[in-house]
Design an enzyme around this catalytic site. Structure first.
Site, PDB file in Angstrom:
ATOM      1  N   TRP A  34       0.820  -1.236   0.000  1.00  0.00           N
ATOM      2  CA  TRP A  34       0.000   0.000   0.000  1.00  0.00           C
ATOM      3  C   TRP A  34       0.840   1.265   0.000  1.00  0.00           C
ATOM      4  CZ3 TRP A  34      -4.979   2.085   0.392  1.00  0.00           C
ATOM      5  CH2 TRP A  34      -5.084   3.337   1.009  1.00  0.00           C
ATOM      6  N   ASN A  36       0.204   5.642   0.406  1.00  0.00           N
ATOM      7  CA  ASN A  36      -0.622   6.858   0.356  1.00  0.00           C
ATOM      8  C   ASN A  36       0.252   8.093   0.150  1.00  0.00           C
ATOM      9  OD1 ASN A  36      -0.725   5.867   3.359  1.00  0.00           O
ATOM     10  ND2 ASN A  36      -1.411   7.944   3.643  1.00  0.00           N
ATOM     11  N   ASP A  37       0.249   9.071   1.001  1.00  0.00           N
ATOM     12  CA  ASP A  37       0.805  10.391   0.683  1.00  0.00           C
ATOM     13  C   ASP A  37       2.250  10.400   0.178  1.00  0.00           C
ATOM     14  OD1 ASP A  37      -1.426  10.621   2.276  1.00  0.00           O
ATOM     15  OD2 ASP A  37      -0.467  11.802   3.815  1.00  0.00           O
ATOM     16  N   GLN A  53       4.083   7.266   2.158  1.00  0.00           N
ATOM     17  CA  GLN A  53       3.448   6.524   3.250  1.00  0.00           C
ATOM     18  C   GLN A  53       3.245   5.094   2.760  1.00  0.00           C
ATOM     19  OE1 GLN A  53       1.899   7.902   6.618  1.00  0.00           O
ATOM     20  NE2 GLN A  53       3.960   8.501   6.069  1.00  0.00           N
TER      21      GLN A  53
HETATM   22  C1  FRU Z   1      -3.358  11.822   4.693  1.00  0.00           C
HETATM   23  C2  FRU Z   1      -2.901  11.238   6.030  1.00  0.00           C
HETATM   24  C3  FRU Z   1      -1.985  12.206   6.750  1.00  0.00           C
HETATM   25  C4  FRU Z   1      -1.208  11.296   7.642  1.00  0.00           C
HETATM   26  C5  FRU Z   1      -1.044  10.075   6.782  1.00  0.00           C
HETATM   27  C6  FRU Z   1      -1.024   8.776   7.526  1.00  0.00           C
HETATM   28  O1  FRU Z   1      -3.703  10.847   3.779  1.00  0.00           O
HETATM   29  O2  FRU Z   1      -4.037  10.930   6.818  1.00  0.00           O
HETATM   30  O3  FRU Z   1      -2.652  13.236   7.419  1.00  0.00           O
HETATM   31  O4  FRU Z   1       0.017  11.827   8.043  1.00  0.00           O
HETATM   32  O5  FRU Z   1      -2.118  10.081   5.868  1.00  0.00           O
HETATM   33  O6  FRU Z   1      -0.774   7.714   6.662  1.00  0.00           O
END
Ligand code: FRU
Length: 515
Positions: A34, A36-37, A53
């Site tokens: 996975w 994310n950011d 992330q």
């Molecule tokens: C945004 C978020 C951030 C946090 C991160 C955790 O997608 O929620 O605010 O730092 O993802 O994975």
């Protein structure tokens, strides 16, 4: 082996099971699992670095977030690097989002959020007593930490957390205090913008801190806050000067709106205004309340982060995923989540424009340029097709609805149609073959005209649509649309079109594996 080394071993082994043919051609995907950011996007010591992330153990988000890593020479050819951070300190159970710059000592300076959840202890010792304000008992909270290194290996500071809960302004909720975006200012001080939520009403606000040495921080001001009209918590703030204006971007959680210029849900918004360096106030002229513009009106774009390139360009990259679609990885997917292509930003007449980074042309494999008169349904133009392509269409003298289909095999496709009489652009991915119920249609007001210019970046699992030279952008994923679907067609009662198509080559200069 420590925890970081274990993860590095794990990802190195597992990514061997993902052939390049199962990845995007020119968009970044996680080594495994996975993503994310985007985090820590910067240019350091002659290379671009981008972190993310990361949960290598599944195609879902999980509380123990880590940082995965890539590096690049030119922003378009990338290399996987070993994971950079894991939660391995007593003050953190997850390493959440953050940013990176070149520090005053010449090392890469990373600032990130240590998420701490007592229900998921990182080790035996509990740091709660040290961090929580006296008299309060909290089991989940976030603090800001620093680390320094060479871009590949890092050392977390012994002074962590450097911004603790005692430095939150009054009335703050300690469970939501995250995503520091740091910069070194002309006055020789470090500044950082951090997202937080008010305890009383749950609304987001963006806090500014400053420091001489990145260790001892002082709260400066609340730069901007949600008055309740813009969702709930705000995340992932960014702030920069661009073309004479100050831009603040933040990703809004749970926006419910009927404003036709915005979209609801989890969505990044940009505030273009002016910043007074002496009073530290951010002002949007003629606006009584924060007046935002959407960063991306498509389905999948969140948590963007920008960096300043050595030549002065402001470049932004975003997570191409609706957070709401986070639990929906298709069966058998070995990775889930991807980045947009890096985008060059500019401000014209108070409006934020985005275009794909110009280096993208380094990936072009073949190019076709055609002019045609469109009259009728699903007109195909010789040589204009492809599932990994950068296609620009300038359509003029439109008579009624103009439609472009791409990633098409006749049955499956994405449709983009513009109504010159009502000024609406409709993006429809109903025919993308998705096995879960996610948002499939967007309608965007772009103004009435008898012409339109669309640049569409198509990849195996995604598209990015830049409307009228980047005045609006709409991004989306197409995880289950058959890979063989690579047709492009146009429909209109009558239109003159110029089409330029570039086939796209791979971004992996040294193969996909971590070396
Ligand atoms: C945004 C978020 C951030 C946090 C991160 C955790 O997608 O929620 O605010 O730092 O993802 O994975």
């Amino acid at each position: 082996m420590n925890e970081l080394e274990l993860i590095q071993e794990y990802e190195k082994e597992r990514m061997k099971n993902i052939p390049e043919s199962e990845r995007q051609v020119y968009h970044l995907t996680p080594a495994v699992g996975w993503l994310n950011d985007p985090n820590g996007f910067c240019f350091y010591n002659g290379r671009y670095h981008l972190y993310y992330q990361y949960n290598p153990f599944g195609t879902n988000w999980d509380v123990h977030m880590r940082w995965g890593a890539w590096s690049s020479e030119d922003l378009v050819h990338w290399q996987y690097e070993k994971a950079a951070f894991v939660p391995d300190q007593s003050y953190e159970t997850g390493v959440y989002s953050g940013s990176a710059i070149t520090g005053k000592d010449g090392k890469m300076l990373v600032m990130y959020t240590a998420h701490y959840d007592e229900k998921v202890p990182a080790d035996e010792s509990t740091p709660l007593g040290k961090l929580a304000s006296p008299g309060s008992v909290r089991d989940e909270y976030e603090t800001q930490c620093i680390a320094s290194g060479d871009g590949y290996t890092f050392e977390k500071s012994e002074h962590n957390p450097v911004i603790g809960l005692d430095q939150l302004p009054e009335g703050s909720f300690a469970g939501d205090f995250r995503d520091p975006k740091i910069w070194l200012s002309e006055d020789g001080l470090y500044y950082v913008i951090v997202a937080n939520r008010r305890a009383d009403n749950g609304f987001g606000r963006l806090l500014l801190y400053r420091s001489e040495d990145a260790v001892t921080w002082e709260f400066v001001t609340t730069l901007i806050e949600n008055d309740g009209s813009l969702g709930r918590m705000w995340e992932c703030p960014d702030m920069y000067q661009l073309d004479g204006k100050t831009v603040i971007v933040s990703s809004i959680m749970a926006l419910s709106t009927c404003d036709p210029h915005l979209r609801n849900g989890y969505t990044p918004l940009a505030f273009v205004g002016d910043y007074d360096k002496d009073t530290h106030r951010f002002i949007q002229k003629d606006a009584e309340r924060p007046s935002p513009q959407p960063v991306d009106l498509g389905f999948d774009f969140y948590a963007p982060q920008s960096m300043l390139a050595p030549d002065g360009r402001r470049i932004m990259v975003g997570w191409m995923q609706a957070p709401e679609a986070g639990g929906n990885a298709p069966e058998r997917q070995k990775w889930y989540g991807m980045m947009s292509v890096p985008r060059e930003l500019s401000v014209k007449e108070g409006h934020l424009y985005q275009t794909p980074v110009r280096e993208i042309r380094n990936l072009y494999t073949d190019s076709v340029s055609e002019e045609a008169h469109i009259r009728g349904e699903d007109v195909i133009i010789a040589g204009i097709c492809g599932r990994a392509a950068d296609v620009t269409v300038s359509a003029e003298h439109l008579e009624r609805k103009f439609e472009m289909k791409f990633a098409s095999d006749g049955e499956h496709y994405v449709s983009l149609s513009y109504c010159p009489d009502c000024g609406t652009l409709t993006l429809d991915r109903t025919r993308q073959n998705r096995s879960s119920s996610i948002c499939e249609i967007r309608k965007v007001q772009i103004g009435k005209n008898d012409h339109i210019r669309l640049r569409v970046l198509i990849d195996r699992y995604s598209f990015e649509i830049y409307v009228n030279d980047g005045a609006q952008v709409l991004s989306g994923t197409i995880y289950e649309l058959p890979q063989e679907a690579e047709g492009i067609s146009f429909s209109c009662v009558s239109a003159d079109v110029k089409v330029e198509k570039h086939g796209m080559g791979t971004i992996w200069s040294a193969g996909t594996n971590i070396v």
